[in-house]
Every structure is written in C-alpha cells, then in structure tokens.
Design a protein around this motif. Structure first.
Motif, PDB file in Angstrom:
ATOM      1  N   ARG A   1      10.633   4.962   0.221  1.00 23.47           N
ATOM      2  CA  ARG A   1      10.736   6.393  -0.019  1.00 23.47           C
ATOM      3  C   ARG A   1      10.362   6.775  -1.442  1.00 23.47           C
ATOM      4  O   ARG A   1       9.785   7.842  -1.673  1.00 23.47           O
ATOM      5  N   PHE A   2      10.693   5.943  -2.394  1.00 24.25           N
ATOM      6  CA  PHE A   2      10.527   6.319  -3.800  1.00 24.25           C
ATOM      7  C   PHE A   2       9.508   5.452  -4.528  1.00 24.25           C
ATOM      8  O   PHE A   2       9.626   5.208  -5.723  1.00 24.25           O
ATOM      9  N   THR A   3       8.520   4.951  -3.826  1.00 24.42           N
ATOM     10  CA  THR A   3       7.419   4.224  -4.446  1.00 24.42           C
ATOM     11  C   THR A   3       6.119   4.732  -3.851  1.00 24.42           C
ATOM     12  O   THR A   3       5.993   4.840  -2.638  1.00 24.42           O
ATOM     13  N   GLY A   4       5.150   5.041  -4.727  1.00 20.16           N
ATOM     14  CA  GLY A   4       3.908   5.636  -4.261  1.00 20.16           C
ATOM     15  C   GLY A   4       3.196   4.798  -3.233  1.00 20.16           C
ATOM     16  O   GLY A   4       2.744   5.290  -2.200  1.00 20.16           O
ATOM     17  N   GLU A   5       3.068   3.480  -3.481  1.00 18.53           N
ATOM     18  CA  GLU A   5       2.353   2.627  -2.548  1.00 18.53           C
ATOM     19  C   GLU A   5       3.131   2.426  -1.262  1.00 18.53           C
ATOM     20  O   GLU A   5       2.560   2.157  -0.209  1.00 18.53           O
ATOM     21  N   GLY A   6       4.471   2.532  -1.340  1.00 15.54           N
ATOM     22  CA  GLY A   6       5.283   2.341  -0.154  1.00 15.54           C
ATOM     23  C   GLY A   6       5.307   3.546   0.766  1.00 15.54           C
ATOM     24  O   GLY A   6       5.783   3.450   1.895  1.00 15.54           O
ATOM     25  N   ARG A   7       4.802   4.671   0.281  1.00 11.71           N
ATOM     26  CA  ARG A   7       4.764   5.866   1.104  1.00 11.71           C
ATOM     27  C   ARG A   7       3.928   5.628   2.360  1.00 11.71           C
ATOM     28  O   ARG A   7       2.930   4.928   2.330  1.00 11.71           O
TER      29      ARG A   7
ATOM     30  N   LEU B   1     -10.181   2.886   5.713  1.00 12.03           N
ATOM     31  CA  LEU B   1      -9.870   2.097   4.525  1.00 12.03           C
ATOM     32  C   LEU B   1      -8.474   2.349   3.963  1.00 12.03           C
ATOM     33  O   LEU B   1      -7.933   1.489   3.277  1.00 12.03           O
ATOM     34  N   SER B   2      -7.903   3.503   4.205  1.00 13.47           N
ATOM     35  CA  SER B   2      -6.573   3.777   3.657  1.00 13.47           C
ATOM     36  C   SER B   2      -5.522   2.961   4.396  1.00 13.47           C
ATOM     37  O   SER B   2      -5.548   2.880   5.635  1.00 13.47           O
ATOM     38  N   PRO B   3      -4.571   2.362   3.679  1.00 18.25           N
ATOM     39  CA  PRO B   3      -3.511   1.602   4.357  1.00 18.25           C
ATOM     40  C   PRO B   3      -2.415   2.476   4.932  1.00 18.25           C
ATOM     41  O   PRO B   3      -1.523   1.968   5.606  1.00 18.25           O
ATOM     42  N   LYS B   4      -2.459   3.783   4.691  1.00 17.63           N
ATOM     43  CA  LYS B   4      -1.379   4.655   5.137  1.00 17.63           C
ATOM     44  C   LYS B   4      -1.429   4.838   6.654  1.00 17.63           C
ATOM     45  O   LYS B   4      -2.482   5.168   7.215  1.00 17.63           O
ATOM     46  N   PRO B   5      -0.301   4.664   7.342  1.00 12.87           N
ATOM     47  CA  PRO B   5      -0.301   4.786   8.810  1.00 12.87           C
ATOM     48  C   PRO B   5      -0.185   6.219   9.313  1.00 12.87           C
ATOM     49  O   PRO B   5      -0.360   6.466  10.498  1.00 12.87           O
ATOM     50  N   VAL B   6       0.155   7.170   8.412  1.00 17.58           N
ATOM     51  CA  VAL B   6       0.304   8.566   8.809  1.00 17.58           C
ATOM     52  C   VAL B   6      -0.669   9.397   7.985  1.00 17.58           C
ATOM     53  O   VAL B   6      -0.701   9.295   6.750  1.00 17.58           O
ATOM     54  N   ILE B   7      -1.465  10.232   8.644  1.00 20.50           N
ATOM     55  CA  ILE B   7      -2.458  11.064   7.971  1.00 20.50           C
ATOM     56  C   ILE B   7      -2.118  12.532   8.225  1.00 20.50           C
ATOM     57  O   ILE B   7      -1.942  12.955   9.377  1.00 20.50           O
ATOM     58  N   LEU B   8      -2.014  13.312   7.145  1.00 24.69           N
ATOM     59  CA  LEU B   8      -1.816  14.752   7.237  1.00 24.69           C
ATOM     60  C   LEU B   8      -3.129  15.424   6.849  1.00 24.69           C
ATOM     61  O   LEU B   8      -3.616  15.242   5.731  1.00 24.69           O
TER      62      LEU B   8
END
Length: 594
Positions: free
Chosen positions: A414-420, A499-506
């Motif tokens: 929750r409180f780390t940019g890369e962990g978002r 390429l983005s590792p983020k699993p949720v895209i807004l």
C-alpha cells in the motif's frame, strides 16, 4: 516532537508536498510546523503561515547551506518544542546534489521531480542514498513507463527507502505520506550529539573568506585543481594540488573511509564480510565514475586503496557504497522483484456517497475483464479510481474497503510505489525522454525484465500493438518528440499492456486518445489485467463486461450487458466502422460522396 528532514533539488515540489502532508496531519489533530533553509529569499514561509502553520525561514546567503543547517537546526528544534509541535519539518534544497541535511536517528525524506528525466536519480548524492522515504512528484504528466523506469533508477541508488508518487498540486499521495510519517518517524529522538548521515561539503579558501579575484596568486587555503586530459594521453594538473588541507583533510579522510552509522541507529552497524565485485559491478562503478576494480577484488580492499579525493568526489562512504551496490544488483533483477504479486481478484466493499448514504454493491474485479465507469462530470468517478489506487481501508472520504484476494494489503504494497497494483493512463501524459520509440520501450523492458530475450520479445510485441492502434504508422526509429498525440497515446497504451508490471490499469477517456479504442481494449483483455475505463463513449461503455454507474460520489448501480444491449453495440460498431472509413478518406484527400 518528531523532526523530519526533507531535501531535494530546487523546484522538485518539496514545499507543495510538505503543505499537503501537513494538512492531513493537522486533520488528525497533530500540531505541525516548518523551518525552511534556503540561500536566497522566497515566499515559502509566508505560504505555510497563510495555511495556518507556524514557520521559520533561514537564509544562508553566501554561507554553505549544509553548514548553515548544522549551526541552526538545534535552535530550530528548540523553537518547535516551545511551540508544542508534534511534527517539525525541516526543508532544505540540495542545490549541488551533494548536500544532505539528514540526521541519524531522525526521519529523512528526499523529493525528486519525474520531469527532470529518468537519469536524475543517478546524479543525486547522499540526500537520495541515505533517505528513508523517496517522494517522486509530477509523475502524473509523464508516461507510465517513465514513472516505472524512474523508480528503477531510484532503486539502483537506494534499495532500503520507501518510494511513493505524490502530486503536490492535487495532494494525491500526500495522505499516504502522512501515514508513513506517523508510523515510522521516531519521536523525541535526541538531536544534540547526533551525527549527520553523511559528511557535508568542506572548503576553506580565499573565496570562502570573501575574495573575488581570479588567478593562482589569489588562491589560498584548500584549493583543488581539475585534471585535464591532453592530446596523446598526457595528464596535466594545475599548479597546486587539490589535496591541501592538512589535518582537516586527514579528518575528512577518516570520516569518508570509516564505517557509517545506520541511519536509524546511533550505534555502528555490525560489519558483514565485504562482497567481491561481481560481474555487474564494473557497470556500477562506471555509472558512478569510480575506478573499476580488478575481478574478484574484495570491496573493502578496493575502497581502502582509493585516494581520499576519489572517495570524496563520488560522495560515498564505505557502508553506503556497499548498500548502493546491493541496491544496484537488486534493481537489475527487474522491477518485478519489487512488485507485489498480481491478485486473483480485487474485492471492493461498499462505502457511502457524498450525502452519507451507504452504497449497496460489493464489487469483485478479476483479471481479463474491462469494467466501465460512467457518470456525469464531478459525480465521483475519479474518487472511485483513487480508492482502488490507494487500496483504501475505510480511511478515505468514501469509507470504501479494497481487498486484493479478499485480504487487507500489506503496508509494503500500500505504501510503496513499486508495490502498488495500479497504473494510470490519463489524458495529459507526455514523454520527456529524448529517445526513439524503440529505445524507449527497450529501456522500460530492461528495467523490469532480467532476461534479454524476453525483453526483446516484449518490446517487439508492444511496438506492433502501438502501430496497430495508431492512425498513422511509425517505426522503432521514430523519435518520441516527433510522434503525434494519437501515436504517443498508442505507445503509452501498448507499453502499459505489455511491459508494465502493474496488474490493474486505470484508463481515463480513451475515446479522446485518437487511437483505435476497440483494438486497445482487445490488447488489455487478452493481457490478463484488470482494466477500469472511465468513459462517456456509448460504444466503449457497451464493450465492457459491465459498467458502474456513479452518482453523487457513490456506486448507484451495476449494469450487466443484455442481449438487447449487445445488438445496440453491434449497430454502434457498424456505425463506428463507417465513420472510421470516412475519416480515413478525409485524411487521404478523398471526397465523401457515397
């Protein structure tokens, strides 16, 4: 009282971030104040006072800012105690990127500006390397890839710190900063007798004493001369060596070469055996302009063999060098090493609307689906997306609770940019890197994929997808600065999809991107990501697996597509194809007479 030192390059947004964070702390009943250390006059103190925060201003003028900080911070802390403050924030500009007003035992923050370029973290010295928390501003107006590469560069210099993205104008992210400060900043840590985390710049020369004349005969005291490479490889130094300084020099040499104290502890950290210089190490040393070590050389042995001048020029001490080398290796393992695992689903438990009326719907989002968010402007669509982005736990204005895999998120998530878990693609993103499109994608791939073959394949796929979505083809060699608005958005969307590792895209209003929006949704649907699409486009709204209706700040309804809506979508799709064909005819200079 908790003392927080905040440093960063000029115009990085420190004052705005501090102001927004203090507002959150004050909202929790805490008394906060600020002391601003600067060289020349400014209106920041008046800004804080106008917002209701007590503030001091210290102007060092022609005095070294770090020395000025050291000779005044104790009195400023005493002022904070007399005012009964719970938090005192000390703001100082890192004017030369070498200044570092961080004190061991007290919480340290570094603020960086994403618009300054992805190479900036490599140019920042101890104020970044020794920080506990790194805040990155202005990330909302650059591409998602540049935000992620910037985080990668930060990790190459500081693996230990938390990293958060903050918007100093809107205040987005400042609530998380306030939470971190409350949880981690030590209370009532002693200041008198405490040590700086890194030595301050030093010089006692004729110019320090007010001299203005140029010429060797006018230069006295500690004078350093540049080494000039002449043709033929000869090296020439100035008339006097840069190693003057006598006992002061020796004292600095001891400080630079000795063991550093742990930033959060007044006691020396126990030493573990110094690692050998691994195969990646030559790149690290070249990056920081340090002499390359011989293969398998022990790091401590190599460090002890360096001159005081070499160590001081690089702005290192041994422990911070070792930490940075570890961080470099960890970062080169890929951004995925810092990212949280992708959740199997995300549950959003109901909160309340602007009138306090409870919401009725519990939402469950799963990878591969596109959920459309619709409603009038100002209805609360952005608030829903913000709750998902910060993984709200009943502590935002809506009271919603967001649970990855049905469980409360870990603080590191929750409180780390890369962990978002969330990546945003807004309408006002731009590229600030002067690179070709292919080089841009390769840089992002290299920052998160350790396997070069996998990175090359991902880059090729992303480039093909971007070209398919854009109205006018472009190549890997096309400079980013020459891409049209539609081509730029197509490249951003393809990068986020592949390429983005983020699993949720807004995604905010993709209909205004000038791209093939239906094709774009297909890329995301097939990529196994959860996509939330804020839109006013009927065709897009009917293309999602469902749509959320937002009214008065709350989720008023959840609509599943019906067979009748599927037929409507088919008609709209045919009409859209006709409009697209007409648009292409116009672009090619043809008449529309059919």
């Amino acid at each position: 009282m908790r003392l927080i030192t905040v440093a960063g390059p000029p115009s990085s947004g420190k004052t705005s971030v501090i102001l927004k964070t203090l507002e959150h702390l004050r909202g929790e009943g805490l008394r906060t104040g600020v002391v601003k250390f600067d060289c020349l006059g400014g209106g920041d103190a008046e800004t804080f006072r106008a917002a209701g925060f007590p503030a001091l201003t210290g102007l060092s003028s022609n005095f070294c800012p770090d020395h000025y900080f050291l000779t005044n911070i104790e009195d400023c802390a005493a002022w904070g105690h007399r005012r009964g403050l719970d938090f005192l924030v000390s703001e100082s500009a890192g004017l030369c990127n070498r200044c570092a007003p961080h004190v061991r035992g007290h919480y340290a923050v570094c603020v960086l500006d994403n618009l300054s370029g992805v190479e900036t973290p490599r140019k920042i010295g101890p104020m970044l390397r020794t920080a506990d928390l790194v805040l990155v501003t202005k990330g909302d107006i650059v591409s998602q890839a540049e935000r992620e590469v910037f985080a990668f560069r930060v990790r190459q210099s500081n693996r230990r710190a938390r990293l958060l993205f903050v918007n100093g104008i809107t205040g987005q992210g400042a609530w998380e900063v306030a939470r971190v400060l409350r949880a981690e900043a030590p209370d009532d840590a002693p200041l008198t007798g405490a040590r700086m985390r890194f030595s301050v710049p030093s010089a006692v020369c004729s110019y320090c004493l007010g001299g203005t004349l140029i010429g060797s005969e006018h230069q006295h005291g500690a004078v350093r001369k540049i080494t000039i490479e002449e043709e033929g490889g000869d090296r020439e130094r100035g008339a006097r060596s840069g190693e003057r300084g006598g006992s002061a020099k020796k004292e600095n040499e001891i400080a630079a070469g000795g063991a550093a104290l742990s930033p959060r502890s007044p006691l020396p950290a126990p030493r573990s055996p110094a690692p050998p210089c691994s195969p990646l190490a030559p790149e690290f040393f070249a990056l920081h302009r340090l002499p390359p070590p011989a293969e398998h050389t022990d790091l401590r042995t190599w460090w002890d063999a360096q001159s005081w001048e070499t160590r001081n020029d690089a702005g290192w001490d041994f422990e911070h060098l070792r930490e940075a080398l570890d961080a470099y290796h960890a970062a080169n393992a890929g951004l995925a090493a810092f990212a949280a695992p992708a959740p199997r689903f995300i549950e959003i438990r109901p909160g309340r609307d602007k009138s306090g009326v409870p919401e009725r719907h519990t939402l469950r989002l799963v990878p591969g689906e596109v959920v459309c968010v619709v409603g009038p402007t100002g209805s609360g669509k952005s608030r829903l997306l913000a709750d998902i982005e910060c993984l709200a736990q009943g502590d935002t204005p809506t009271g919603r609770v967001v649970l990855p895999d049905g469980e409360p998120p870990a603080p590191t998530t929750r409180f780390t940019g890369e962990g978002r878990l969330v990546a945003q693609i807004t309408q006002n993103m731009n590229f600030v890197m002067d690179l070709a499109a292919g080089d841009f994608l390769r840089l992002h791939a290299a920052s998160r994929l350790a396997d070069p073959a996998a990175a090359d394949a991902a880059v090729a796929r992303a480039l093909d997808a971007a070209v398919c979505m854009s109205g006018e083809p472009f190549t890997a060699g096309t400079p980013l600065t020459q891409l049209s608005g539609g081509q730029s958005r197509a490249l951003m969307l393809a990068d986020a999809a592949f390429l983005s590792p983020k699993p949720v895209i807004l995604i905010d209003e993709i209909e205004n991107a000038g791209v093939d929006r239906i094709r774009a949704l297909e890329f995301f649907t097939g990529g196994g990501k959860i996509v939330l699409l804020s839109t006013h486009d009927p065709l897009l709204a009917l293309s999602g697996t469902r749509r959320l209706i937002i009214r008065n700040g709350g989720v008023a309804d959840v609509i599943e597509p019906t067979p009748a809506e599927a037929a409507t979508r088919a008609r709209l799709l045919a009409l859209d194809a006709e409009l697209t064909a007409a648009r292409n005819q116009l672009r090619q200079g043809q008449r529309l007479e059919g």
